[in-house]
Write an enzyme that holds these catalytic residues in place. Structure first.
Site, PDB file in Angstrom:
ATOM      1  N   CYS A  94      55.160 -55.167  54.385  1.00 57.57           N
ATOM      2  CA  CYS A  94      54.010 -54.431  54.915  1.00 57.57           C
ATOM      3  C   CYS A  94      54.363 -53.037  55.453  1.00 57.57           C
ATOM      4  O   CYS A  94      54.610 -52.138  54.670  1.00 57.57           O
ATOM      5  CB  CYS A  94      53.292 -55.276  55.947  1.00 57.57           C
ATOM      6  SG  CYS A  94      51.573 -54.769  56.126  1.00 57.57           S
ATOM      7  N   HIS A 190      52.953 -61.063  54.669  1.00 60.48           N
ATOM      8  CA  HIS A 190      53.528 -61.118  56.003  1.00 60.48           C
ATOM      9  C   HIS A 190      54.081 -62.468  56.416  1.00 60.48           C
ATOM     10  O   HIS A 190      53.825 -63.461  55.760  1.00 60.48           O
ATOM     11  CB  HIS A 190      52.408 -60.837  56.994  1.00 60.48           C
ATOM     12  CG  HIS A 190      52.472 -59.468  57.520  1.00 60.48           C
ATOM     13  ND1 HIS A 190      53.546 -59.007  58.214  1.00 60.48           N
ATOM     14  CD2 HIS A 190      51.586 -58.453  57.456  1.00 60.48           C
ATOM     15  CE1 HIS A 190      53.313 -57.757  58.558  1.00 60.48           C
ATOM     16  NE2 HIS A 190      52.142 -57.394  58.106  1.00 60.48           N
TER      17      HIS A 190
HETATM   18  N1  GLN Z   1      50.134 -50.370  59.880  1.00 61.31           N
HETATM   19  C1  GLN Z   1      50.102 -50.639  58.480  1.00 61.31           C
HETATM   20  C2  GLN Z   1      48.693 -50.828  57.942  1.00 61.31           C
HETATM   21  O1  GLN Z   1      47.816 -51.200  58.660  1.00 61.31           O
HETATM   22  C3  GLN Z   1      50.961 -51.832  58.190  1.00 61.31           C
HETATM   23  C4  GLN Z   1      50.437 -53.034  58.870  1.00 61.31           C
HETATM   24  C5  GLN Z   1      51.323 -54.188  58.846  1.00 61.31           C
HETATM   25  O2  GLN Z   1      52.563 -54.117  58.805  1.00 61.31           O
HETATM   26  N2  GLN Z   1      50.654 -55.320  58.945  1.00 61.31           N
HETATM   27  O3  GLN Z   1      48.463 -50.605  56.760  1.00 61.31           O
END
Ligand code: GLN
Length: 241
Positions: A94, A190
C-alpha cells in the site's frame, strides 16, 4: 544459510499490522529448517546497509506518515534501487507500494517516490475500501486480501501482480492490482497478506533463497491444509454470482 529480512520503517509504515507478513515469512523459512533473522530499520537509524539483506519489507501508512517517511526513504534511493536491480527481494504494501513509484500526488502536496518502478499515484475522490480477490500468473491459488487506499496507481507498462476478480485494484478502472518487477512484489493488499496467501509467501521466499544459494531449486512443501481452506473460503465468499 541464514535469510535476513529487513523491516524498513516499522515505526511509521505498519498499518493494519502489516508486520505479521514478516512473521509469516520467518516462520515458513524456519519450518523448513532455514535460519531466518528479522532486522528493523527505524527513523532513528542513520545508515542503511543492504549488502547482506535477502528480503526488504515496506508496509503501508497514512498520507501523514508517508509525508514524514518520504525524505527518510529518499536518502536511501540509490541503495534501494541498486538492491532491486541486483535481484534483491522486496515486498511493498500500500503506502510502501506507492512510494516505490515516481510520485504520489495529494491535493495539497506531491510526495516524491523512489522511482524504482515506473508508476505514479494520484489521490482520487473516494477511498477504495474492501475485500479483494486476484488471479495471478505467479501462483495457482487466488490471492485474497483487503484494500484501503485513496490513491490510484497507474502502472504503465509494468506487469501487474494480478487481475482483479473482486474489488478495486490499482486504479479502480483497469482491473489490475499491484506490480511484479524482478523480485519486487508490490501490492495494495494489507494486513495478513502472506498468512492468507501461503503460495504467494513461498513465491517470495523462493526468490530470496535462490538469489542467496546458487543451485537452489524449490522450497519443501508445507502442510497448508488450514491456510488453503481459509483462502478458498474467502474466494468463494466473494465469487461473482
Ligand atoms: N495513504 C495512502 C492512500 O490512502 C496509502 C494508504 C495505506 O497504506 N493504506 O492511498
Amino acid at each position: 544459510m541464514k535469510i535476513k529480512i529487513l523491516h524498513l520503517f516499522p515505526d511509521l509504515l505498519n498499518l493494519y499490522g502489516d508486520k505479521g507478513n514478516i512473521e509469516c515469512m520467518r516462520k515458513r523459512l524456519v519450518w523448513r529448517g532455514i535460519d531466518a533473522e528479522v532486522i528493523t530499520h527505524t527513523c532513528l537509524d542513520k545508515k542503511l546497509d543492504l549488502s547482506d539483506i535477502d528480503i526488504v519489507f515496506i508496509g503501508g501508512g497514512s498520507d501523514r506518515e508517508q509525508k514524514i517517511v518520504c525524505d527518510k526513504l529518499l536518502a536511501y534511493k540509490k541503495e534501494l534501487k541498486d538492491y532491486v536491480e541486483n535481484n534483491g527481494t522486496l515486498v511493498a504494501v500500500c503506502g510502501g507500494y506507492q512510494l516505490l513509484g515516481k510520485y504520489y500526488k495529494l491535493q495539497d502536496k506531491t510526495i516524491e517516490g523512489l522511482g524504482i518502478l515506473d508508476i505514479f499515484t494520484e489521490q482520487g475522490k473516494k477511498r477504495l475500501i474492501g475485500n479483494i480477490v486476484l488471479e495471478s500468473e505467479l501462483i495457482d491459488d487466488k490471492i485474497v486480501g483487503f484494500e484501503n487506499h485513496g490513491g490510484r496507481t497507474y502502472i504503465g507498462r509494468h506487469t501487474p501482480l494480478g487481475k482483479v476478480v473482486y474489488g478495486y485494484g490499482n486504479d479502480e478502472k483497469t482491473g489490475y492490482e499491484g506490480v511484479v518487477y524482478k523480485n519486487v512484489v508490490a501490492t495494495y493488499l494489507h494486513g495478513p497478506l502472506l498468512p492468507k496467501n501461503p503460495a504467494l509467501c513461498d513465491y517470495i521466499l523462493t526468490n530470496a533463497v535462490r538469489r542467496k544459494k546458487s543451485g537452489f531449486i524449490a522450497l519443501e512443501p508445507l502442510e497448508d491444509a488450514l491456510e488453503k481452506t481459509a483462502n478458498e473460503y474467502i474466494v468463494n465468499r466473494f465469487k461473482r454470482k
